[in-house]
Design a protein around this motif. Structure first.
Motif, PDB file in Angstrom:
ATOM      1  N   ASP A  11      24.205   9.485 -18.467  1.00  0.00           N
ATOM      2  CA  ASP A  11      24.833   8.264 -18.957  1.00  0.00           C
ATOM      3  C   ASP A  11      25.637   7.566 -17.866  1.00  0.00           C
ATOM      4  N   ALA A  12      26.018   8.309 -16.825  1.00  0.00           N
ATOM      5  CA  ALA A  12      26.775   7.706 -15.728  1.00  0.00           C
ATOM      6  C   ALA A  12      25.981   6.585 -15.079  1.00  0.00           C
ATOM      7  N   ASN A  13      24.645   6.669 -15.170  1.00  0.00           N
ATOM      8  CA  ASN A  13      23.785   5.665 -14.552  1.00  0.00           C
ATOM      9  C   ASN A  13      23.838   4.324 -15.252  1.00  0.00           C
ATOM     10  N   VAL A  14      24.382   4.283 -16.458  1.00  0.00           N
ATOM     11  CA  VAL A  14      24.417   3.022 -17.190  1.00  0.00           C
ATOM     12  C   VAL A  14      25.825   2.437 -17.277  1.00  0.00           C
ATOM     13  N   LEU A  15      26.717   2.910 -16.415  1.00  0.00           N
ATOM     14  CA  LEU A  15      28.060   2.346 -16.390  1.00  0.00           C
ATOM     15  C   LEU A  15      28.132   1.190 -15.403  1.00  0.00           C
ATOM     16  N   LEU A  16      28.969   0.253 -15.710  1.00  0.00           N
ATOM     17  CA  LEU A  16      29.196  -0.897 -14.833  1.00  0.00           C
ATOM     18  C   LEU A  16      29.893  -0.462 -13.552  1.00  0.00           C
ATOM     19  N   ARG A  17      29.742  -1.248 -12.496  1.00  0.00           N
ATOM     20  CA  ARG A  17      30.357  -0.937 -11.198  1.00  0.00           C
ATOM     21  C   ARG A  17      31.864  -0.784 -11.299  1.00  0.00           C
ATOM     22  N   THR A  72      38.857  -5.491 -30.509  1.00  0.00           N
ATOM     23  CA  THR A  72      39.987  -6.307 -30.089  1.00  0.00           C
ATOM     24  C   THR A  72      41.065  -6.248 -31.156  1.00  0.00           C
ATOM     25  N   ASP A  73      42.305  -6.337 -30.725  1.00  0.00           N
ATOM     26  CA  ASP A  73      43.414  -6.430 -31.679  1.00  0.00           C
ATOM     27  C   ASP A  73      44.481  -7.394 -31.151  1.00  0.00           C
ATOM     28  N   GLY A  74      44.093  -8.146 -30.120  1.00  0.00           N
ATOM     29  CA  GLY A  74      45.027  -9.108 -29.547  1.00  0.00           C
ATOM     30  C   GLY A  74      45.917  -8.547 -28.460  1.00  0.00           C
ATOM     31  N   SER A  75      45.852  -7.251 -28.212  1.00  0.00           N
ATOM     32  CA  SER A  75      46.689  -6.638 -27.176  1.00  0.00           C
ATOM     33  C   SER A  75      46.117  -6.957 -25.797  1.00  0.00           C
ATOM     34  N   LYS A  76      46.937  -6.760 -24.761  1.00  0.00           N
ATOM     35  CA  LYS A  76      46.482  -7.028 -23.396  1.00  0.00           C
ATOM     36  C   LYS A  76      45.312  -6.125 -23.019  1.00  0.00           C
ATOM     37  N   ALA A  77      45.378  -4.875 -23.449  1.00  0.00           N
ATOM     38  CA  ALA A  77      44.306  -3.935 -23.107  1.00  0.00           C
ATOM     39  C   ALA A  77      42.998  -4.325 -23.782  1.00  0.00           C
ATOM     40  N   SER A  78      43.071  -4.784 -25.031  1.00  0.00           N
ATOM     41  CA  SER A  78      41.837  -5.169 -25.724  1.00  0.00           C
ATOM     42  C   SER A  78      41.263  -6.459 -25.146  1.00  0.00           C
ATOM     43  N   GLU A  79      42.135  -7.332 -24.664  1.00  0.00           N
ATOM     44  CA  GLU A  79      41.653  -8.540 -23.999  1.00  0.00           C
ATOM     45  C   GLU A  79      40.939  -8.171 -22.704  1.00  0.00           C
ATOM     46  N   ALA A  80      41.465  -7.154 -22.025  1.00  0.00           N
ATOM     47  CA  ALA A  80      40.815  -6.674 -20.803  1.00  0.00           C
ATOM     48  C   ALA A  80      39.444  -6.086 -21.139  1.00  0.00           C
ATOM     49  N   ALA A  81      39.314  -5.493 -22.316  1.00  0.00           N
ATOM     50  CA  ALA A  81      38.034  -4.913 -22.733  1.00  0.00           C
ATOM     51  C   ALA A  81      36.975  -5.992 -22.893  1.00  0.00           C
ATOM     52  N   SER A  82      37.341  -7.126 -23.479  1.00  0.00           N
ATOM     53  CA  SER A  82      36.369  -8.213 -23.644  1.00  0.00           C
ATOM     54  C   SER A  82      36.026  -8.853 -22.301  1.00  0.00           C
ATOM     55  N   ARG A  83      36.997  -8.885 -21.370  1.00  0.00           N
ATOM     56  CA  ARG A  83      36.698  -9.383 -20.022  1.00  0.00           C
ATOM     57  C   ARG A  83      35.712  -8.448 -19.324  1.00  0.00           C
ATOM     58  N   TYR A  84      35.880  -7.161 -19.533  1.00  0.00           N
ATOM     59  CA  TYR A  84      34.977  -6.166 -18.959  1.00  0.00           C
ATOM     60  C   TYR A  84      33.545  -6.403 -19.434  1.00  0.00           C
ATOM     61  N   VAL A  85      33.377  -6.641 -20.733  1.00  0.00           N
ATOM     62  CA  VAL A  85      32.041  -6.878 -21.291  1.00  0.00           C
ATOM     63  C   VAL A  85      31.456  -8.168 -20.737  1.00  0.00           C
ATOM     64  N   ALA A  86      32.287  -9.194 -20.569  1.00  0.00           N
ATOM     65  CA  ALA A  86      31.813 -10.463 -20.010  1.00  0.00           C
ATOM     66  C   ALA A  86      31.317 -10.268 -18.579  1.00  0.00           C
ATOM     67  N   ARG A  87      32.018  -9.434 -17.789  1.00  0.00           N
ATOM     68  CA  ARG A  87      31.577  -9.140 -16.424  1.00  0.00           C
ATOM     69  C   ARG A  87      30.301  -8.307 -16.443  1.00  0.00           C
ATOM     70  N   LEU A  88      30.239  -7.385 -17.371  1.00  0.00           N
ATOM     71  CA  LEU A  88      29.080  -6.508 -17.484  1.00  0.00           C
ATOM     72  C   LEU A  88      27.801  -7.302 -17.676  1.00  0.00           C
ATOM     73  N   ALA A  89      27.867  -8.368 -18.461  1.00  0.00           N
ATOM     74  CA  ALA A  89      26.679  -9.163 -18.775  1.00  0.00           C
ATOM     75  C   ALA A  89      26.005  -9.700 -17.515  1.00  0.00           C
ATOM     76  N   SER A  90      26.796 -10.056 -16.527  1.00  0.00           N
ATOM     77  CA  SER A  90      26.225 -10.637 -15.308  1.00  0.00           C
ATOM     78  C   SER A  90      25.471  -9.613 -14.471  1.00  0.00           C
ATOM     79  N   ASP A  91      25.688  -8.330 -14.716  1.00  0.00           N
ATOM     80  CA  ASP A  91      25.023  -7.279 -13.952  1.00  0.00           C
ATOM     81  C   ASP A  91      23.796  -6.709 -14.655  1.00  0.00           C
ATOM     82  N   LEU A  92      23.530  -7.177 -15.851  1.00  0.00           N
ATOM     83  CA  LEU A  92      22.410  -6.645 -16.621  1.00  0.00           C
ATOM     84  C   LEU A  92      21.169  -7.514 -16.479  1.00  0.00           C
ATOM     85  N   ALA A  93      20.012  -6.875 -16.559  1.00  0.00           N
ATOM     86  CA  ALA A  93      18.754  -7.617 -16.491  1.00  0.00           C
ATOM     87  C   ALA A  93      18.607  -8.533 -17.704  1.00  0.00           C
ATOM     88  N   LYS A  94      19.130  -8.084 -18.841  1.00  0.00           N
ATOM     89  CA  LYS A  94      19.103  -8.868 -20.068  1.00  0.00           C
ATOM     90  C   LYS A  94      20.505  -8.906 -20.664  1.00  0.00           C
TER      91      LYS A  94
END
Length: 205
Positions: A11-17, A72-94
């Protein structure tokens, strides 16, 4: 910091940079280091950008659209989680399929009685709309299609139940919720989810 609980070493192979650390909690599984329920192995990694793939039982890989649950729950950490997913999208083939989840805790019974069924529903809908606003905006800017899911109940229990039914590939969540003490390494909800989730979990600080 990104922390992930993985089911298999592969599963380590499918983690974002952006992943900086992998944590295994609870039982040892095939292909993982450790030998029992007490194993908590922390391994530092430097992941490079790569195509996200799934491994079939025979060990062959195939491109697939990743299904991601992000909370998400509006906390700073959960906002960082959605930013992480947004960055992840740019590294995926789909582009991934994203399920955006907010769990609102139930009202006290006396308050719920006073508000009535419609009032309680309106209360939760308004909370959900306000809390998910930032994450929705972030996902839209990244061009990611997403589904909104408003759950009512105990945050950890409701999330675990949802994830189990969602057929997702990974759960992304913040390290601390709004009520968690910042002095703690991880919030109580995150710890419960990490210890019981049946899918890989990426925790974002």
């Amino acid at each position: 910091m990104i922390i992930a609980r993985l089911r298999y070493w592969s599963d380590a192979n499918v983690l974002l940079r952006a992943a900086e650390a992998l944590i295994w909690i609870n039982e040892a599984r095939p292909g993982m280091p450790g030998d029992g329920d007490d194993v908590q192995a922390l391994i530092q990694v430097n992941a490079q950008p790569q195509t996200m793939v799934k491994m079939d039982p025979s060990g062959h890989s195939e491109e697939a659209i990743m299904r991601i649950v992000v909370t998400t729950d509006g906390s700073k950490a959960s906002e960082a989680a959605s930013r992480y997913v947004a960055r992840l999208a740019s590294d995926l083939a789909k582009l991934p399929q994203v399920l955006l989840v907010y769990v609102d805790e139930p009202l006290l019974q006396r308050v719920a009685v006073e508000l009535g069924v419609k009032g309680v529903d309106r209360y939760h809908q308004e909370n959900g709309k306000a809390v998910m606003k930032g994450a929705k905006s972030r996902l839209k800017r990244a061009g990611i299609n997403y589904e909104e899911h408003l759950l009512i109940g105990d945050p950890a229990e409701a999330l675990l139940k949802f994830v189990k039914k969602s057929n997702c590939d990974v759960l992304v969540m913040g390290s601390h919720g709004r009520s968690a003490l910042k002095s703690l390494f991880l919030g109580s909800v995150t710890i419960k989810v990490l210890s019981r989730s049946e899918v890989p979990v990426v925790v974002v600080r």
